[in-house]
Write an enzyme that holds these catalytic residues in place. Structure first.
Site, short mmCIF file in Angstrom:
data_model
loop_
_atom_site.label_atom_id
_atom_site.label_comp_id
_atom_site.label_asym_id
_atom_site.label_seq_id
_atom_site.Cartn_x
_atom_site.Cartn_y
_atom_site.Cartn_z
N TYR A 1 0.86 -1.18 0.00
CA TYR A 1 0.00 0.00 0.00
C TYR A 1 0.89 1.22 0.00
CZ TYR A 1 -3.24 3.57 1.84
OH TYR A 1 -3.99 4.71 2.02
N ASP B 1 9.43 2.69 -1.04
CA ASP B 1 8.44 3.41 -0.22
C ASP B 1 8.76 3.10 1.25
OD1 ASP B 1 4.78 3.47 0.05
OD2 ASP B 1 6.39 4.42 1.20
N LYS C 1 5.24 9.57 8.18
CA LYS C 1 5.13 9.08 9.56
C LYS C 1 6.24 9.64 10.46
CE LYS C 1 2.79 4.94 7.85
NZ LYS C 1 1.43 4.93 8.40
P1 KE4 Z 1 -0.27 8.56 4.45
O1 KE4 Z 1 -0.84 9.25 3.26
O2 KE4 Z 1 -1.32 7.79 5.22
O3 KE4 Z 1 0.55 9.50 5.34
O4 KE4 Z 1 0.81 7.51 3.94
C1 KE4 Z 1 0.40 6.53 3.01
C2 KE4 Z 1 1.35 5.35 3.07
C3 KE4 Z 1 2.32 5.22 2.10
N1 KE4 Z 1 3.19 4.20 2.11
C4 KE4 Z 1 3.16 3.27 3.11
C5 KE4 Z 1 4.16 2.15 3.09
C6 KE4 Z 1 2.19 3.36 4.14
O5 KE4 Z 1 2.18 2.43 5.12
C7 KE4 Z 1 1.27 4.42 4.13
C8 KE4 Z 1 0.18 4.56 5.18
N2 KE4 Z 1 0.05 3.46 6.08
C9 KE4 Z 1 -1.25 3.28 6.72
C10 KE4 Z 1 -1.15 2.12 7.71
N3 KE4 Z 1 -1.04 0.88 7.09
C11 KE4 Z 1 -1.73 4.52 7.36
C12 KE4 Z 1 -2.93 4.37 8.24
C13 KE4 Z 1 -4.10 5.13 7.71
O6 KE4 Z 1 -4.27 5.15 6.48
O7 KE4 Z 1 -4.86 5.67 8.54
#
Ligand code: KE4
Length: 431
Positions: A147, A242, A270
């Site tokens: 993801y 990523d 994060k």
């Molecule tokens: P954000 O747009 O949520 O800051 O980041 C997206 C993203 C991109 N790449 C990786 C590897 C990620 O894990 C994420 C976001 N992770 C999720 C948890 N699995 C965020 C939790 C959420 O969407 O509320």
């Protein structure tokens, strides 16, 4: 133990559902995978969260990764308070952006230049656009179970036809936006080699989680990483790691330092923002020089490099660089992993635990779990019962079998022992 009912959570959540879709501002926190209602929290302190009914939990979500130093880490708090006194946003350059950029470039081997954005999604969306602009090619390869945020062109599943044909996996994502996305199987060297042999010259970029968290924790084989590096290099495709989740988490210099494979670009989020809305993408100077206004690939953002978020990011990275918590994190994470596995064995529960440093996933299946197809074999119903059983014991685990849990430097050995005790108590009921 959670001694109080969660009646206030319930009331607030009922109202939230009238105001916001699903009562949440991110689908991941809606408890869809485990059933029941999300818990509404009042505050976080160190390794703990407290809900609005006064129940306290040992927190293993840590805001889905940022809280590697625990909630309310003093240096981040102090930096944010100081920054707020000077104003919250200028939409103009500040010294702090240079300082955070310097820290990122110094920390992450692949990053010679960087652009700050507001989320991990923005980072991956921008990185893909830059890779396409740099190569003049259209196709992007991603992997099932990875993801990268809610980027339209990456909200795809492997198509029913050849595994590389992709189809949108969300309404609102058009065939057009996913036409140039190929979905391969993680750790499948044969399929990767065949794809590059067939269409390598058309591939602008390959993007992957170098340590996966979004199908649960899954690690790459050395062969897979080596082949990714070799094939992208040979084809002139951009290799994007990523590291939004595993960056600054599995090591200060991320998975790329752990595995000794340097991508062409890296996306971050994060931890890099210290829990405030901040992401970043960076990489080789010759690639990043294509980003507007240095180059022609458009990218912009009102709050990018925001003074409060950059202050938090600087404080977080400085603390991680100057007092690295990684040896401690390894020690307590190993203690937790051993304890959870031993509790499963004693209860006669099928399990497989994957861990890299302080991120790990306990899969309810015998394993091994090496890609999405194997992860998907997990007993998600049993996971849901485990999740709620641990909640009742005052332990807040990630609300999906396909997520990673995170340990912070504030989790004490006693917290870990209490977590293991909770698991020993509830796992036999799941048999
Ligand atoms: P954000 O747009 O949520 O800051 O980041 C997206 C993203 C991109 N790449 C990786 C590897 C990620 O894990 C994420 C976001 N992770 C999720 C948890 N699995 C965020 C939790 C959420 O969407 O509320």
């Amino acid at each position: 133990m959670t001694n109080n009912s969660r009646q206030n959570s319930h009331k607030v959540y009922q109202r939230a559902q009238q105001l916001m879709p699903g009562g949440v501002n991110s689908a991941a926190r809606a408890f869809g995978a485990v059933g029941g209602e999300p818990i509404v929290f009042e505050k976080g302190e160190g390794a703990y969260l407290q809900d609005i009914d006064g129940n306290r939990y040992i927190d293993y979500i840590g805001s889905w990764g940022p809280m590697i130093l625990g909630h309310q880490f003093q240096a981040v708090k102090d930096a944010v308070h100081l920054a707020v006194e000077r104003g919250t946003s200028f939409g103009a350059p500040t010294v702090a952006e240079n300082q955070l950029a310097e820290l990122i470039i110094e920390a992450v081997p692949s990053v010679e230049m960087v652009r700050l954005v507001n989320s991990g999604t923005e980072a991956t969306m921008s990185a893909i656009r830059v890779a396409r602009g740099f190569t003049g090619r259209d196709q992007v390869v991603k992997f099932a179970g990875n993801y990268h945020g809610h980027v339209d062109s990456l909200l795809v599943s492997a198509g029913s036809a050849a595994a590389t044909l992709s189809v949108p996996n969300s309404p609102g994502v058009t065939e057009g936006t996913t036409r140039d996305t190929l979905v391969l199987n993680y750790n499948d060297c044969e399929q990767l080699a065949a794809t590059f042999a067939e269409q390598g010259e058309q591939i602008a970029a390959v993007i992957l989680e170098p340590v996966c968290g979004n199908m649960g924790c899954v690690t790459p084989t050395p062969e897979f990483l080596a082949m990714l590096r070799q094939l992208t290099e040979a084809a002139g495709s951009v290799l994007i790691f990523d590291e939004v989740m595993c960056g600054f988490r599995v090591a200060y210099s991320g998975a790329q330092s752990l595995y000794g494979v340097t991508p062409d670009m890296t996306t971050m989020g994060k931890i890099v923002g210290g829990g405030l809305p901040l992401g970043a993408f960076g990489g080789r100077r010759d690639i990043m020089q294509h980003v507007l206004p240095a180059g022609k690939v458009f990218q912009a953002g009102t709050l990018s490099g925001n003074p409060i978020a950059t202050a938090a990011g600087i404080a977080m990275l400085t603390a991680l660089r100057d007092s690295p918590p990684y040896d401690y994190l390894e020690q307590v994470s190993q203690q937790l992993a051993d304890g959870l596995q031993s509790a499963c064995r004693s209860a006669g529960i099928e399990h497989c635990l994957n861990r890299v440093g302080s991120m790990m996933t306990l899969f309810f299946q015998s394993g091994p779990v090496t890609d999405w197809d194997t992860a998907a074999k997990s007993d998600v119903a049993r996971f849901g019962k485990y999740f709620w059983g641990m909640i009742e014991q005052g332990v807040y685990m990630p609300c999906s079998q396909f997520e990673a849990l995170f340990v912070s430097s504030q989790h004490s050995s006693d917290d870990i022992a209490a977590t293991i005790e909770a698991a020993q108590k509830i796992l036999p009921e799941l048999k």
